[in-house]
Design an enzyme around this catalytic site. Structure first.
Site, PDB file in Angstrom:
ATOM      1  N   ASP A 183      48.087  34.895  31.516  1.00  0.00           N
ATOM      2  CA  ASP A 183      47.821  33.950  32.589  1.00  0.00           C
ATOM      3  C   ASP A 183      47.863  32.543  32.000  1.00  0.00           C
ATOM      4  O   ASP A 183      47.141  32.241  31.041  1.00  0.00           O
ATOM      5  CB  ASP A 183      46.451  34.227  33.212  1.00  0.00           C
ATOM      6  CG  ASP A 183      46.128  33.266  34.341  1.00  0.00           C
ATOM      7  OD1 ASP A 183      46.904  33.197  35.308  1.00  0.00           O
ATOM      8  OD2 ASP A 183      45.093  32.567  34.247  1.00  0.00           O
TER       9      ASP A 183
ATOM     10  N   GLU B  88      53.917  34.726  34.592  1.00  0.00           N
ATOM     11  CA  GLU B  88      54.174  34.275  35.957  1.00  0.00           C
ATOM     12  C   GLU B  88      55.394  33.364  35.969  1.00  0.00           C
ATOM     13  O   GLU B  88      55.567  32.538  35.066  1.00  0.00           O
ATOM     14  CB  GLU B  88      52.964  33.507  36.494  1.00  0.00           C
ATOM     15  CG  GLU B  88      51.702  34.324  36.587  1.00  0.00           C
ATOM     16  CD  GLU B  88      50.492  33.465  36.866  1.00  0.00           C
ATOM     17  OE1 GLU B  88      49.874  33.630  37.937  1.00  0.00           O
ATOM     18  OE2 GLU B  88      50.167  32.615  36.018  1.00  0.00           O
TER      19      GLU B  88
ATOM     20  N   CYS C 285      41.948  42.000  43.126  1.00  0.00           N
ATOM     21  CA  CYS C 285      41.030  42.712  42.232  1.00  0.00           C
ATOM     22  C   CYS C 285      41.824  43.679  41.362  1.00  0.00           C
ATOM     23  O   CYS C 285      42.565  44.526  41.876  1.00  0.00           O
ATOM     24  CB  CYS C 285      39.978  43.463  43.052  1.00  0.00           C
ATOM     25  SG  CYS C 285      38.850  44.455  42.035  1.00  0.00           S
TER      26      CYS C 285
ATOM     27  N   CYS D  97      40.292  47.575  42.175  1.00  0.00           N
ATOM     28  CA  CYS D  97      40.594  48.314  43.409  1.00  0.00           C
ATOM     29  C   CYS D  97      41.828  47.808  44.130  1.00  0.00           C
ATOM     30  O   CYS D  97      42.315  48.453  45.056  1.00  0.00           O
ATOM     31  CB  CYS D  97      39.394  48.262  44.357  1.00  0.00           C
ATOM     32  SG  CYS D  97      39.060  46.617  45.045  1.00  0.00           S
TER      33      CYS D  97
ATOM     34  N   CYS E 189      34.843  40.897  43.167  1.00  0.00           N
ATOM     35  CA  CYS E 189      35.499  41.517  44.325  1.00  0.00           C
ATOM     36  C   CYS E 189      34.482  41.737  45.449  1.00  0.00           C
ATOM     37  O   CYS E 189      33.409  42.317  45.218  1.00  0.00           O
ATOM     38  CB  CYS E 189      36.148  42.843  43.912  1.00  0.00           C
ATOM     39  SG  CYS E 189      37.022  43.663  45.262  1.00  0.00           S
TER      40      CYS E 189
ATOM     41  N   CYS F 218      34.681  45.985  46.204  1.00  0.00           N
ATOM     42  CA  CYS F 218      34.091  46.993  45.308  1.00  0.00           C
ATOM     43  C   CYS F 218      33.027  46.423  44.377  1.00  0.00           C
ATOM     44  O   CYS F 218      32.377  47.174  43.643  1.00  0.00           O
ATOM     45  CB  CYS F 218      35.169  47.686  44.480  1.00  0.00           C
ATOM     46  SG  CYS F 218      35.964  46.601  43.255  1.00  0.00           S
TER      47      CYS F 218
ATOM     48  N   ASP G  16      40.374  34.529  34.723  1.00  0.00           N
ATOM     49  CA  ASP G  16      41.660  34.472  34.024  1.00  0.00           C
ATOM     50  C   ASP G  16      42.046  35.838  33.458  1.00  0.00           C
ATOM     51  O   ASP G  16      43.224  36.217  33.483  1.00  0.00           O
ATOM     52  CB  ASP G  16      41.599  33.436  32.895  1.00  0.00           C
ATOM     53  CG  ASP G  16      41.407  32.017  33.427  1.00  0.00           C
ATOM     54  OD1 ASP G  16      41.906  31.747  34.528  1.00  0.00           O
ATOM     55  OD2 ASP G  16      40.747  31.210  32.753  1.00  0.00           O
TER      56      ASP G  16
END
Length: 431
Positions: free
Chosen positions: A212, A296, A363, A366, A382, A385, A392
């Site tokens: 990231d 990315e 997340c 999940c 999250c 969950c 990061d």
């Protein structure tokens, strides 16, 4: 596999050699400008511009008595400069490059024109080659290697230039094809372009990571490793601002103005060198230790767009966005990704680029996507969950998962599907 590499070193010419190198740079710049003016006349007549057509103008240009100084410099560097000009025109005629240009955000500017010898004008369009100035920050010329020779830490150039020392910090591996001499902020550099054939390498590592990219933390990997930013511009910003305030008080183009302007250019060059050196160290560390790296596919131009807005609709938080833009550009994110790409290729690794959207809101436990998951810049929790993790690290885990999905059969079938679609959804449709 064929590897092309550039090895760059500091060049140390004496005073006599420096005069000859300056003459070569000036002659190459002069030929570029003269041939470019001729090519604009061809463009006005709707003639297609390529190397074979514009190269014919070099010999008549040398025969003009006023331009007899062109015969005193390296003839090969003048031909290479015309090749560079032909390459620039080829980029202008390329439909793909024109399509890329239309996608880039830029403010409309006042049109500029070039006046031809007959009095008519040609509008200067984007991607068209431009005239070179002596005041440009970087000047260069190129020679084919058959006109040169390298022994140890010395290089021989033609036209009575003789042997010039350079700071040889690494071995030059491969067959040298060309030599480029550059002058940047009064400092001389030499770059050797080499080609070599090697067997397809196999990466020694078997690990895969997602990274990231950010401003507060330059790189956060899915394994929890963090690389802090170097912030070379921010560290020298106060000194740079002080010199620029002094420059404003000087008479433009006076001797004192030129001295101070050179000092500012050298500081900019120093800032760029710090950033470049740090990014090389970081990318080499990652490339050596991981066979697959997922990043990315960031659009830095869009990320660093100004928030000023228009006259009718004013922007918000302009000062804060301006500071963020400086920090984004200070990191050199595009350069970092480019370095990772070729280093992974040379080591037999793999670099995968994925769509950056929703990676920070998803997340990793999940798969729930919600804006509320990212509570702060550093904390991720999250709402579905209850999974909690550093924001990061969570994003880098999502990036790695997306990279695996892209490489899988499901990821290949999933091209063009909605951005929020999960790999599990695609897998259900395939089965």
């Amino acid at each position: 596999m064929k590897i092309s590499q550039h090895c760059k070193f500091r060049l140390l010419p004496n005073q006599e050699q420096e005069i000859l190198l300056n003459q070569a740079i000036g002659s190459a710049r002069f030929v570029w400008n003269q041939i470019l003016a001729k090519s604009f006349e061809m463009f006005a007549k709707d003639e297609f511009i390529r190397y074979e057509t514009i190269e014919k103008n070099l010999v008549p240009l040398k025969k003009i008595p006023e331009f007899s100084f062109l015969g005193d410099t390296y003839s090969a560097c003048l031909q290479q400069k015309i090749r560079d000009l032909a390459t620039a025109w080829k980029k202008f005629y390329n439909a793909k490059e024109q399509a890329k240009l239309k996608q880039k955000p830029f403010k409309p500017k006042k049109p500029r024109f070039f006046k031809l010898a007959d009095g008519s004008e040609v509008q200067l369009r984007p991607l068209m080659p431009r005239f070179k100035k002596k005041s440009d920050g970087e000047q260069s010329f190129r020679l084919p290697f058959q006109d040169c020779d390298v022994v140890g830490d010395r290089v021989s150039l033609p036209k009575k230039t003789g042997w010039i020392k350079f700071k040889k910090s690494q071995e030059i591996v491969g067959k040298i094809t060309s030599v480029t001499i550059k002058k940047i902020c009064g400092l001389w550099y030499i770059s050797f372009c080499t080609n070599r054939e090697v067997e397809q390498p196999i990466h020694p590592s078997k690990s895969a990571i997602g990274i990231d990219l950010g401003v507060k933390k330059l790189i956060t990997t899915s394994s929890g490793q963090v690389f802090d930013p170097i912030n070379s511009f921010k560290a020298n910003q106060v000194k740079l601002a002080r010199l620029q305030r002094k420059l404003r008080k000087k008479t433009k183009f006076s001797q004192n103005w030129k001295k101070l302007n050179l000092k500012i250019n050298k500081l900019h060059h120093h800032i760029a060198n710090i950033r470049h050196d740090y990014l090389h160290k970081v990318t080499t560390t990652l490339s050596k230790n991981h066979a697959m790296i997922v990043v990315e596919d960031l659009k830095v131009a869009n990320m660093s767009k100004s928030a000023k807005g228009s006259i009718e609709k004013k922007g918000k938080n302009v000062k804060a966005k301006s500071g963020l833009n400086k920090s984004i550009l200070d990191q050199g994110l595009s350069m970092l990704v480019d370095m990772l790409e070729y280093k992974q290729l040379w080591r037999g690794g793999l670099l995968v680029k994925i769509d950056p959207r929703y990676t920070s809101q998803t997340c990793s436990s999940c798969g729930h996507v919600a804006k509320e998951n990212r509570q702060t810049q550093a904390k991720f929790e999250c709402v579905e969950c209850g999974f909690s993790e550093n924001a990061d690290i969570n994003a880098s885990c999502n990036i790695l998962a997306a990279g695996h999905a892209v490489l899988s059969v499901e990821g290949g079938c999933g091209k063009g599907r909605p951005v929020k679609q999960k790999a599990s959804e695609i897998r259900e449709e395939v089965t």
